[in-house]
Design an enzyme around this catalytic site. Structure first.
Site, PDB file in Angstrom:
ATOM      1  N   CYS A  33      26.298 -31.714 -38.761  1.00  0.00           N
ATOM      2  CA  CYS A  33      26.610 -31.442 -37.355  1.00  0.00           C
ATOM      3  C   CYS A  33      26.686 -32.733 -36.537  1.00  0.00           C
ATOM      4  CB  CYS A  33      25.573 -30.503 -36.752  1.00  0.00           C
ATOM      5  SG  CYS A  33      23.921 -31.196 -36.732  1.00  0.00           S
ATOM      6  N   ASP A  35      24.212 -34.395 -35.294  1.00  0.00           N
ATOM      7  CA  ASP A  35      23.154 -34.524 -34.287  1.00  0.00           C
ATOM      8  C   ASP A  35      22.110 -35.570 -34.708  1.00  0.00           C
ATOM      9  OD1 ASP A  35      24.472 -32.621 -32.964  1.00  0.00           O
ATOM     10  OD2 ASP A  35      23.076 -30.994 -33.339  1.00  0.00           O
ATOM     11  N   CYS A  58      22.281 -30.303 -30.354  1.00  0.00           N
ATOM     12  CA  CYS A  58      22.461 -28.957 -29.818  1.00  0.00           C
ATOM     13  C   CYS A  58      21.203 -28.499 -29.085  1.00  0.00           C
ATOM     14  CB  CYS A  58      22.774 -28.004 -30.963  1.00  0.00           C
ATOM     15  SG  CYS A  58      21.329 -27.694 -31.976  1.00  0.00           S
ATOM     16  N   CYS A 102      18.066 -27.347 -37.352  1.00  0.00           N
ATOM     17  CA  CYS A 102      17.763 -28.132 -36.152  1.00  0.00           C
ATOM     18  C   CYS A 102      16.261 -28.423 -36.099  1.00  0.00           C
ATOM     19  CB  CYS A 102      18.206 -27.380 -34.901  1.00  0.00           C
ATOM     20  SG  CYS A 102      19.833 -26.626 -35.058  1.00  0.00           S
TER      21      CYS A 102
HETATM   22 FE1  FES Z   1      22.730 -29.768 -35.678  1.00  0.00          FE
HETATM   23 FE2  FES Z   1      21.399 -28.207 -34.154  1.00  0.00          FE
HETATM   24  S1  FES Z   1      23.460 -27.959 -34.725  1.00  0.00           S
HETATM   25  S2  FES Z   1      20.753 -30.062 -34.978  1.00  0.00           S
END
Ligand code: FES
Length: 128
Positions: A33, A35, A58, A102
């Site tokens: 993702c 992140d 997110c 996450c």
């Molecule tokens: Fe990647 Fe939440 S979508 S940390």
């Protein structure tokens, strides 16, 4: 889809920011993702006396970081190392299955920050 606790920690995250003279810093990312989560620790006598985080991610990642920092504040390093992503998700009254990763970021970032602290302590001992 999200619990009230997730929404609360997403809208009003606790412990956001940086610690300038942090004793340990951990940064981890999720390749899928994209992140990124960064955790800063202030440690005295093996205890986490302060913790801050910066998360570029997110809502669930922000809520997870916020909850995780609350859970480890005041804890010893050994206690903090035992914090699992499941415990973080449970403390948030659950995360949707596709958002469990996450909370993994929060567990990993804390572990990375503690490892960073331990590494720095060791190199201090070697150099003194
Ligand atoms: Fe990647 Fe939440 S979508 S940390």
């Amino acid at each position: 889809m999200y619990s009230e606790k997730v929404m609360d920690h997403f809208m009003n995250p606790r412990n956001v920011g940086e610690i300038e003279d942090a004793d340990g810093i951990g940064e981890v990312g999720n390749a899928k993702c994209g992140d990124i989560m960064k955790i800063f620790l202030k440690i005295r006598d093996n205890r986490i006396v302060d913790v801050k985080f910066k998360t570029f991610g997110c809502g669930a990642a922000i809520a997870s970081s916020s909850m995780a920092t609350e859970l480890i504040k005041g804890k010893t390093l050994d206690e903090a190392l035992q914090l699992t992503n499941k415990a973080v998700a449970e403390a948030l009254d659950g995360l949707p299955p596709i958002k469990m990763h996450c909370s993994v970021l929060a567990e990993e970032a804390i572990k990375a920050a503690i490892e960073d602290y331990k590494r720095k302590q060791q190199s201090k001992q070697v150099n003194s």
